[in-house]
Enzyme design. Structure first.
Site, PDB file in Angstrom:
ATOM      1  N   TYR A   2      -2.100  -1.196  10.332  1.00 52.14           N
ATOM      2  CA  TYR A   2      -2.206  -1.449   8.895  1.00 52.14           C
ATOM      3  C   TYR A   2      -0.974  -0.943   8.158  1.00 52.14           C
ATOM      4  O   TYR A   2      -0.376  -1.675   7.359  1.00 52.14           O
ATOM      5  CB  TYR A   2      -3.469  -0.773   8.363  1.00 52.14           C
ATOM      6  CG  TYR A   2      -3.685  -0.918   6.872  1.00 52.14           C
ATOM      7  CD1 TYR A   2      -4.274  -2.062   6.347  1.00 52.14           C
ATOM      8  CD2 TYR A   2      -3.317   0.100   5.995  1.00 52.14           C
ATOM      9  CE1 TYR A   2      -4.485  -2.203   4.977  1.00 52.14           C
ATOM     10  CE2 TYR A   2      -3.518  -0.029   4.622  1.00 52.14           C
ATOM     11  CZ  TYR A   2      -4.106  -1.184   4.120  1.00 52.14           C
ATOM     12  OH  TYR A   2      -4.306  -1.304   2.765  1.00 52.14           O
ATOM     13  N   SER A  19       0.843  -1.200   0.000  1.00 53.35           N
ATOM     14  CA  SER A  19       0.000   0.000   0.000  1.00 53.35           C
ATOM     15  C   SER A  19       0.873   1.242   0.000  1.00 53.35           C
ATOM     16  O   SER A  19       2.042   1.199   0.422  1.00 53.35           O
ATOM     17  CB  SER A  19      -0.890   0.008   1.252  1.00 53.35           C
ATOM     18  OG  SER A  19      -1.485   1.273   1.463  1.00 53.35           O
TER      19      SER A  19
END
Length: 284
Positions: A189, A176
């Site tokens: 995350y 990401s």
């Protein structure tokens, strides 16, 4: 692909795509497959919705058979993926279960081999995303669940798959933009995505002699069910407006990167990450 997203929220992780408004664009009507993955077999974790679903359909359009891993609560989305893959004339195996369990990570590989007789492409994509605007609000359970889902499963599925992979096969990991930027309200995350980036580079070096390529994709703000399941309805309505292109991306704008990394088009590419993120420069 301008998309207006109204405020909305879901209370279940990692979210249900069938409940999104508007529905994500999974495949472009003008995407033409050219048999780049003819008769290959791909195992995709988190393949029921969002980017994973889009990857499954693009792979199928390129001639691959598919196995997808998802949680039981996502059965409706998984059935949609099944219909889309079968509409492309390819076979699909549905594998519901919990990737936090080490034995299940091994079983999904075994079931894929049992069904198709081989495995050529592993897409480690499953993830959860928990928002904590105050770091001290994070519970130990949140940390454990995020790491077991987002990075432990990558190690475990990959390890189980390696005995079946051969020269020319590929592993693709979904990281990401947060791996490079961090994000203040997504500490667990973001850190797992950083770990995935490092895992991708390390594994690429480890498997280079076997001629198995390992690469990653680091999406920016892509419209998937993970988003309304993670943040407030008000934040969802602003999703993606802070990138240079001033809009969220769609899964179909990301999936072709996976096709490239899975096919012979990228035969000299390993240890790299592609960044479909709407123009954010991260120098990574």
């Amino acid at each position: 692909m301008e998309t207006q997203i109204p405020p909305q929220h879901q209370d279940v992780q990692p979210g249900i795509q069938a409940e999104l408004d508007p529905q994500p664009k999974v495949i472009r009507y003008n995407y033409r497959g050219t048999n780049k993955l003819k008769d290959k077999v791909a195992l995709i974790t988190g393949g029921d919705s969002g980017i994973g679903q889009s990857v499954a359909v693009h792979f199928a359009r390129e001639g691959a058979d598919i196995a997808i891993v998802y949680t039981e609560r996502e059965e409706v989305d998984a059935q949609q993926t099944k219909e889309l893959v079968e509409a492309e004339g390819r076979q699909i195996l549905l594998l519901p279960g919990d990737l936090k369990q080490a034995d299940f990570c091994e079983r999904v590989v075994e079931e894929t081999i049992k069904r198709f007789g081989k495995l050529n492409i592993v897409v480690n994509n499953a993830a959860i995303q928990l928002q904590h605007k105050k770091f001290e609000e994070m519970q130990d359970e949140d940390l454990v669940n995020t790491y077991e889902t987002n990075i432990y499963s990558f190690f475990r599925v990959t390890k189980a798959a390696l005995k079946h992979l051969h020269e020319g096969d590929s592993i693709i990991n979904t990281t990401s933009v947060t791996a490079y930027q961090g994000r203040a309200d997504l500490p667990e995350y973001s850190s797992t995505k950083g770990a995935i980036m490092a895992f991708t580079r390390a594994l690429a070096g480890n498997l280079a002699k076997k001629k198995i390529r390992v690469n990653g994709v680091a999406p920016g703000p892509i419209w998937t069910p993970l988003n309304p399941a993670s943040v407030s309805a008000k934040e969802v309505a602003m999703f993606g407006k802070d990138v240079p292109m001033k809009r969220p991306g769609q899964p179909c704008e990301v999936a072709p990167a996976y096709v490239y990394l899975a096919s012979e088009d990228s035969s000299y590419v390993t240890g790299q990450v592609i960044h479909p993120n709407g123009g954010t420069i991260i120098n990574g």
